[in-house]
Design a protein around this motif. Structure first.
Motif: not given
Length: 689
Positions: A473-481, A546-548, A554-566
């Motif tokens: 999720g952290a990488e995807l945030k930077d992808w979107l950035e 940003l959320s999934y 279940v809505v996942i945000t924050g650090q839990a989202l950053a750590n999650k693999e997609f």
């Protein structure tokens, strides 16, 4: 460093110039020669002046039209040579059709070009899209030689044509003994050297086709190696033909730069540059403020240079002034002139040439076969797929690609990947052109109702192949950035007009939407990355909320989202380039042989539910899910934020019916030709959730 052992070929030719006077270099007075170099580039198999998506003649494109300009340009002068700069074999439905049926005859691009007396061709990056075997067979049909100085055989067993490991895959350069007539009517011989280049990024963009087969030198690296060799071999002047855009004028030192034309102007010995790749036009007003650039004469850092658009909409011309004195040819760069000549007046919607029937006749069979190919029915759409708003809100022309990509890979995932959530990355390929001058015809315009293969090709214009990446999720945030660099920073304290779209500084094909995530873009913040995803502001953050939402709701945000693999369904160009966060070879977990376009066509057909009677029981629904939006700007100032889209009744109606935020059409006086300016309300909440 890979060694170059390949023998350089020199070809003696005559231009067939009129008259029979012979040269007399024994006199001491100067001999003056005017030499014209004519260029085509980025034809992308647009041989015909025809739009296969609308099934109508298009007077603004095509080699058939450009051929008229070529003929006229030759008649104006005594000495002229014609070159092509590549990206020839892919990019239109005709190119796809030929690749799908294979080559049993001369490629139609060469059936046409062989009538025009080209002296040399350069290899573009899209020449590699269909594989090396197809490329080898295709260029065998050209009756002119090909050059490229920076593609090297990396197969230890050797490459085509007895090219050994470490040798250049193509002749790196060509020196032609060319007969020219001076201003007094006397004949002379000039040894014209030609050298070509392709972006090193082909190894990323076409990794599946090229891995283990070739290596690629940097453009300036190869130039510095071979230009002195050309001079030593007797070249009187050297014409560079880089399939490469202008690039940086302030920091041209990157040896692996995709766009390196300005950097080439500093390589001693290059006398003219016929470039391309960027689908833009040089010289042009938009380059007036580029350092060391003269747009009146067409000089980059003192070197005459031209870039003639794409699809045959322009030809490039460089007129060189040569003087021979005491047996040596001198080139007067400052007295030379470069220009791009269009086939169509976009401002007044007027065709400037009629085109050459001989070109149309040369490809008549393939033209009709292409029409038949793209007319094959594949399904039915429940709603319109127009990309008029694809840069300012979630869009059906991008949505359907994402839906198809997810469906196309889910069934083919190995068991060990099935537990990871699946997302999709897709971008608007047709959103009004790449650069500031734009092209108002370049929007997806697929109406609801019956769909054909031409519609799928319109929705997905490239023959990319499906690739799946694994990213956090952290990488995807930077992808979107990085994607969010598509927008200019909006000042919330001023009421004067502000342009929302960073059209010149960020190509729309790099504006990825990641479906499966929900997010907003805060355009009041600075961009974290530039258009190449290079970090420019480490503390910036435009992607907010940003959320999934998982399968259980279940809505996942924050650090839990950053750590999650997609898992992210994408294409080979995006996946292997390694530009965006979360991309690159180390992130690739699945490669499919299917093209994204084939996956899209299959999805449309599956959703439409074909039956035995040749009709359909259902329809594909491309309705946008609005998973992204701008963050509403809270300010006491009434903002005037603007964007441009096509100026047409069709666009007007689509905007009126589909606007997520309030939009108001303004006067088109200050817009580009064919475009209208709209104001978008970022002060208020969306009218559509």
């Amino acid at each position: 460093m890979l060694n170059n052992k390949r023998i350089i070929v020199a070809i003696a030719v005559s231009l067939g110039l009129c008259g029979c006077s012979s040269s007399d270099d024994s006199h001491t007075s100067a001999v003056n020669v005017d030499l014209r170099i004519i260029e085509t580039t980025d034809l992308h198999t647009n041989i015909m002046d025809f739009n296969y998506y609308t099934h109508k003649q298009d007077p603004s494109i095509g080699l058939a039209r450009a051929a008229s300009l070529i003929s006229a340009a030759r008649q104006e002068v005594s000495n002229a040579v014609l070159v092509d700069n590549g990206d020839l074999l892919q990019g239109s439905p005709m190119g796809d059709y030929i690749a799908s049926v294979g080559l049993s005859d001369t490629h139609p691009a060469y059936k046409a070009m062989n009538t025009l007396n080209y002296v040399v061709g350069n290899i573009g990056n899209h020449e590699f899209n269909y594989g090396l075997s197809f490329l080898e067979k295709a260029i065998a049909g050209a009756n002119f030689p090909y050059i490229n100085a920076n593609v090297i055989c990396a197969n230890k067993n050797g490459c085509w044509g007895n090219v050994e490991f470490g040798e250049n895959l193509f002749n790196p350069y060509l020196i032609q003994q060319t007969s020219v007539r001076d201003t007094q009517g006397n004949l002379h011989t000039v040894n014209i050297g030609y050298i070509g280049f392709v972006p090193p990024q082909i190894l990323q963009w076409d990794k599946t086709n090229l891995s283990g087969e070739i290596a690629v030198l940097g453009i300036t690296q190869a130039a510095k190696q071979f230009v002195p060799a050309m001079q030593a071999a007797g070249a009187d002047l050297i014409i560079a033909i880089p399939h490469s855009g202008i690039g940086s004028s302030e920091n041209p030192g990157d040896p692996q730069a995709e766009n390196a034309t300005f950097a080439l102007t500093s390589v001693a010995g290059i006398d003219a540059i016929m470039f391309g790749h960027s689908h833009s036009v040089f010289p042009a007003e938009r380059y007036r403020d580029l350092p060391n650039t003269d747009i009146e004469r067409g000089l980059l850092n003192g070197i005459p240079a031209v870039m003639p658009g794409r699809w045959g909409d322009n030809i490039g011309i460089v007129d060189l002034k040569l003087t021979k004195q005491n047996g040596k040819w001198l080139i007067h760069h400052s007295e030379s002139q470069a220009e791009a000549r269009p086939v169509y007046d976009n401002a007044n919607k007027v065709a400037l040439v009629r085109g050459e029937q001989s070109i149309r006749d040369a490809v008549a069979v393939e033209h009709q076969a292409t029409i038949d190919f793209v007319s094959q029915p594949i399904g039915v759409a429940a709603s319109n797929m127009f990309s008029f708003l694809s840069l300012v809100q979630d869009d059906p022309s991008v949505q359907i690609v994402s839906l198809a990509q997810i469906a196309g890979v889910k069934a083919k995932l190995p068991d060990e990947l099935r537990g990871l959530p699946m997302l999709s990355a897709a971008a608007p390929f047709k959103a009004g052109g790449r650069y500031q001058e734009g092209d108002a015809s370049q929007f997806v315009m697929v109406p609801k109702g019956p769909l054909s293969y031409s519609n799928a090709a319109d929705l997905y214009v490239y023959p990319n192949t499906m690739v799946v990446l694994k990213a956090t999720g952290a990488e995807l945030k930077d992808w979107l950035e990085c994607s969010a660099n598509q927008f200019n920073q909006i000042d919330p304290t001023i009421s004067t007009p502000q342009n929302l779209i960073n059209r010149e500084g960020h190509p729309t094909y790099n504006f990825d939407v990641i479906d499966g995530l929900r997010y907003k873009i805060d355009v009041t913040q600075p961009s974290k990355f530039d258009s190449h995803c290079a970090l420019v502001n480490a503390t910036a953050s435009r992607i907010v909320e940003l959320s999934y939402t998982d399968e259980k709701g279940v809505v996942i945000t924050g650090q839990a989202l950053a750590n999650k693999e997609f898992l992210v369904a994408s294409n080979n160009y995006r996946a292997f380039a390694g530009v965006f966060a979360g991309t690159g070879s180390e992130h690739v977990v699945l490669e499919l042989p299917d093209t994204n376009r084939e996956v899209l066509a299959a999805y449309i057909s599956e959703q439409s539910q074909p039956n035995a009677s040749g009709t359909y029981n259902g329809m594909v629904d491309p309705t946008a899910d609005y998973n992204w939006d701008f963050k509403t700007i809270t300010t006491d100032v009434t903002l005037d934020v603007r964007f441009e889209t096509q100026d047409s009744e069709l666009a007007d109606q689509f905007v009126a019916e589909n606007q997520q935020r309030k939009m108001e059409k303004l006067s088109a006086v200050d817009a580009m030709a064919g475009f209208a300016i709209y104001r978008i309300d970022l002060n208020s909440e969306p009218v559509r959730p």
